[in-house]
Design a protein around this motif. Structure first.
Motif, short mmCIF file in Angstrom:
data_model
loop_
_atom_site.label_atom_id
_atom_site.label_comp_id
_atom_site.label_asym_id
_atom_site.label_seq_id
_atom_site.Cartn_x
_atom_site.Cartn_y
_atom_site.Cartn_z
N GLY A 51 -10.01 2.14 -12.09
CA GLY A 51 -9.87 1.51 -10.49
C GLY A 51 -9.73 3.04 -9.56
N GLN A 98 0.90 -1.14 0.09
CA GLN A 98 0.08 0.06 0.03
C GLN A 98 0.93 1.11 0.02
N ASP A 103 -6.64 -0.88 -6.77
CA ASP A 103 -7.29 0.34 -6.43
C ASP A 103 -6.54 1.34 -6.25
N ARG A 124 -1.74 -1.03 -4.00
CA ARG A 124 -2.57 -0.36 -3.41
C ARG A 124 -2.41 1.09 -3.20
N CYS A 183 0.81 0.59 -10.44
CA CYS A 183 -0.44 -0.20 -10.70
C CYS A 183 0.14 -1.43 -11.39
N GLU A 228 -9.65 -0.69 3.59
CA GLU A 228 -10.59 -1.25 2.65
C GLU A 228 -10.04 -1.36 1.34
N VAL A 229 -8.88 -0.67 1.17
CA VAL A 229 -8.52 -0.36 -0.46
C VAL A 229 -8.14 -1.89 -0.86
N ARG A 230 -8.21 -2.44 -1.75
CA ARG A 230 -7.92 -3.36 -2.42
C ARG A 230 -6.79 -3.41 -3.56
N LYS A 276 -10.96 5.93 -7.33
CA LYS A 276 -11.98 5.96 -6.47
C LYS A 276 -11.63 7.22 -5.43
N LEU A 287 -6.95 5.25 -4.47
CA LEU A 287 -7.81 5.87 -3.65
C LEU A 287 -7.32 7.48 -3.42
#
Length: 389
Positions: free
Chosen positions: A86, A15, A110, A53, A48, A105-107, A88, A112
């Motif tokens: 992807g 992450q 994703d 994440r 990516c 909650e990030v997968r 958000k 964010l």
């Protein structure tokens, strides 16, 4: 100056917090110049590919409250959503307990984007506790925001000391290019400085005078220098407190050049009637708002000898058509040179973008203040944690 590089970090599956600068111009709820967003894409796309994440952090504008709708990142998200699958948007202030919960909650895959960092006072105050809360959003930190590296902000100078950190591709490219220009420029080396405030640019003017073969000035900052030399500037914008500070700037030698003619008007209004006069002939009721055609011709003659050009700041009040010619024609002159050409600063890049000359410059820096600080030789708080000793 050597950096911890993104490619040297084991980021696969991690992450990753990416501090970007998506402080872009927005009009009617739409991004009108996405240059800074586009500059960050190679780093985002690389992450990516590494199945990271991704948490994106940025500021936008100068919010007047803890949630100023005019500074929401919603328009930035809408632009991103059209180009990045992807992505958000969490309209949550980063560095809060709610943001930490959302980040969990990030997968994989994703991206964010949290809302404006400056909605929390801890960002501008470089608050350690706020920085620690930002660090809780990820495992690795990447700085892809050269344009804010001159600021002591929590997400810029403190956060990278709390996590494994590295420079993004664009940041590293910017610093390496500017460093090369300043250390081993091809000559003649010509600097161009414009804009409004001499107080913010006097240090870099002095620093550049030690390095360049010519330094060409424009914009309202030149007005203060003209007044210091005893030249009447009418009602032009000047910084009275700086008049005595710039009296020692030597206009007798050929190295430092100021406008020899100017475009003037009685006011900064869309219907203001403009006239061109010699620089010594500005009446009391007029304002200098652009450089004139003779100045442009002089600057063109000097620039045609250049092998290296660095430009930061507009030549006049180019927001109005009658005062845009100095900046736009200068951009066209530089774009046509057979030289290494570097430009930076929001208004400078805006003019280049309007003229669709982006690919005619060797390098466009996303930084304005950061570029000036670098050219001046000042330490940048955002770079120091990323530097290899």
């Amino acid at each position: 100056m050597n950096f911890k590089s993104l490619k040297t970090l084991a980021v696969n599956g991690k992450q990753v917090i990416v501090r970007v600068d998506f402080n872009v111009p927005i009009k009617d709820g739409r991004v009108i110049d996405p240059s800074r967003i586009q500059a960050a894409l190679p780093t985002i796309n690389f992450l990516c590919e590494q199945k990271c994440r991704i948490i994106l952090l940025t500021h936008l504008g100068k919010p007047k409250a803890t949630h100023d709708p005019a500074c929401s990142l919603q328009p930035v998200f809408e632009y991103l959503a059209a180009i990045l699958p992807g992505v958000k948007f969490a309209p949550i202030v980063p560095g809060t307990a709610e943001a930490i919960t959302r980040s969990q909650e990030v997968r994989p895959g994703d991206i964010l984007l949290f809302d404006n960092l400056r909605f929390h006072t801890g960002e501008s105050e470089n608050d350690l506790d706020f920085a620690k809360n930002l660090a809780a959003l990820g495992e690795i930190y990447i700085n892809e925001a050269f344009s804010v590296c001159h600021r002591k902000a929590a997400s810029v100078s403190t956060l990278p000391t709390l996590l494994p950190s590295a420079a993004g591709f664009q940041l590293q490219k910017e610093v390496e290019f500017l460093q090369k220009i300043m250390e081993k420029p091809q000559r003649p080396f010509i600097g161009i400085i414009g804009g409004a405030k001499i107080s913010t640019k006097l240090p870099v003017i002095r620093a550049l005078l030690e390095k360049v073969d010519y330094l060409l000035l424009g914009g309202a900052l030149a007005n203060t220098i003209l007044k210091a030399q005893g030249i009447a500037v009418g009602k032009s914008l000047i910084e009275e407190s700086m008049v005595s500070e710039v009296k020692d700037l030597n206009l007798v030698t050929n190295k430092l050049r100021v406008p020899i003619d100017v475009v003037m008007a009685p006011s900064v209004e869309p219907d203001a009637l403009s006239q061109t006069v010699a620089v010594a002939n500005v009446p009391d009721e007029q304002r200098i708002l652009d450089i004139g055609p003779e100045t442009l011709e002089l600057y063109k003659m000097i620039l045609q000898t250049a092998k290296t050009v660095v430009w930061n700041g507009p030549m006049g009040y180019f927001e109005l058509p009658q005062f845009e010619q100095g900046t736009k024609q200068l951009a066209e002159i530089i774009a046509g040179l057979n030289a290494e050409t570097v430009a930076g600063g929001g208004e400078t890049l805006e003019a280049i973008n309007q003229l669709k000359l982006n690919d005619k410059f060797t390098f466009l820096s996303t930084g304005g203040g950061a570029m000036l600080a670098f050219l001046e030789g000042k330490p940048l708080p955002g770079l120091e944690p990323l530097t290899i000793e």
